[in-house]
Write an enzyme that holds these catalytic residues in place. Sequence first.
Site, PDB file in Angstrom:
ATOM      1  N   GLU A   1     -51.947 -30.355 105.444  1.00 33.55           N
ATOM      2  CA  GLU A   1     -52.535 -30.828 104.191  1.00 33.55           C
ATOM      3  C   GLU A   1     -53.603 -29.849 103.729  1.00 33.55           C
ATOM      4  O   GLU A   1     -54.413 -29.385 104.534  1.00 33.55           O
ATOM      5  CB  GLU A   1     -53.180 -32.208 104.381  1.00 33.55           C
ATOM      6  CG  GLU A   1     -52.205 -33.343 104.582  1.00 33.55           C
ATOM      7  CD  GLU A   1     -51.629 -33.894 103.274  1.00 33.55           C
ATOM      8  OE1 GLU A   1     -52.037 -33.419 102.184  1.00 33.55           O
ATOM      9  OE2 GLU A   1     -50.780 -34.801 103.355  1.00 33.55           O
TER      10      GLU A   1
ATOM     11  N   HIS B   1     -43.975 -29.795 100.175  1.00 28.98           N
ATOM     12  CA  HIS B   1     -43.495 -31.178 100.116  1.00 28.98           C
ATOM     13  C   HIS B   1     -42.554 -31.359  98.924  1.00 28.98           C
ATOM     14  O   HIS B   1     -41.536 -32.026  99.007  1.00 28.98           O
ATOM     15  CB  HIS B   1     -44.695 -32.126 100.005  1.00 28.98           C
ATOM     16  CG  HIS B   1     -44.389 -33.540 100.376  1.00 28.98           C
ATOM     17  ND1 HIS B   1     -45.316 -34.550 100.241  1.00 28.98           N
ATOM     18  CD2 HIS B   1     -43.266 -34.132 100.865  1.00 28.98           C
ATOM     19  CE1 HIS B   1     -44.770 -35.687 100.637  1.00 28.98           C
ATOM     20  NE2 HIS B   1     -43.534 -35.468 101.021  1.00 28.98           N
TER      21      HIS B   1
ATOM     22  N   ASP C   1     -46.358 -31.610  95.458  1.00 25.06           N
ATOM     23  CA  ASP C   1     -47.337 -30.794  96.185  1.00 25.06           C
ATOM     24  C   ASP C   1     -46.657 -29.722  97.057  1.00 25.06           C
ATOM     25  O   ASP C   1     -45.522 -29.925  97.474  1.00 25.06           O
ATOM     26  CB  ASP C   1     -48.290 -31.682  97.011  1.00 25.06           C
ATOM     27  CG  ASP C   1     -47.579 -32.619  97.979  1.00 25.06           C
ATOM     28  OD1 ASP C   1     -46.560 -33.214  97.604  1.00 25.06           O
ATOM     29  OD2 ASP C   1     -48.042 -32.728  99.131  1.00 25.06           O
TER      30      ASP C   1
HETATM   31 ZN    ZN Z   1     -47.375 -34.256 100.362  1.00 21.02          ZN
END
Ligand code: ZN
Length: 244
Positions: free
Chosen positions: A111, A149, A159
Amino acid sequence: LRLLVLLACVSALTACAPAIQRPGVATVLAPTPNKDARRANFVILHHTSNNTAAKALEILTSAQKGVSAHYLVGRNGTIWQLADEQDRTWHAGASWWGGQTDVNSASIGVELDNNGAEPYAEVQIRALLGLLRDIRQRLRIPAANFLGHGDVAPGRKVDPGANFPWRELALAGFGLWCDPPYPAAPAGLDNALALRALGYDTGRPDAALRAFRRHFVGTESGDPVTSEERNLMSCLLGKRTFTD
Ligand SMILES: [Zn+2]
C-alpha cells in the site's frame, strides 16, 4: 447440544487421524519433510485513498475492516510491515490476472500512502524501489509480475492510479514498459486477445482497456483502440519474459 456432539465428533476424528481428514474424500496421510512455506510470485501495488499513513494503518490493522497488506509505504518514505510475506493478506479482493483467480494467495500487497488525487512524493518512490529490490532479490519475481490493483481488478479498482510513475518503476525492472516509437504490430492483432495475453481479465473489454491505458498510456479514455496503442500492446507482449 447438537453442536457439542458435533464438536466431540470432530475432535474424536482429529485424535484418531490420519485415516480421514475431511468428509467426502478419504485420504491417507503420508507426511513428507520436503516442503517449505509458499512464496509469492506477484507484487500488487495500491494507494490507500487516505490522507495520512496513520489513518491507513488504523484501517489496515482493524479486525472490523477486514482489509490488509504486507507493507505500507508512507509519504515520507517510512516502510511499515504489517504481515509476514508467507502470510496471505487481504488486499486484492476479487481479482484475475492471466488465469490466476486468487491474487491474494500469490502476491505481496504493498500500500502507498496516497489519497489517489495527488502526485507521489519522490522520497516515497525511492523507498518503494528499495523495498521492491529487496523482495525481488529474495523471491525472484519476474518484472511482468509487478502490477497495480487496477490491473488485476479492472472496472472495480483504479489504484495506484494514473499519477503512479510506472515508467520509472519499469526502468528499475518492476513491470513492463515500451517507449515510442513502437514497432508495428502484426497485421490483424486482436485487441482483446492482446490484452488477455498480457494478463488482463477481458470479461469486460472496456474495463480492461481503461486499466491498460491507466497503466501504460497515462489516460483513461473510452475511445476505440488506436493503431499506436495496438503497437504498444504488441511491444509489451514481446517484453513479456518469465525469467527474473
Ligand atoms: Zn487497492
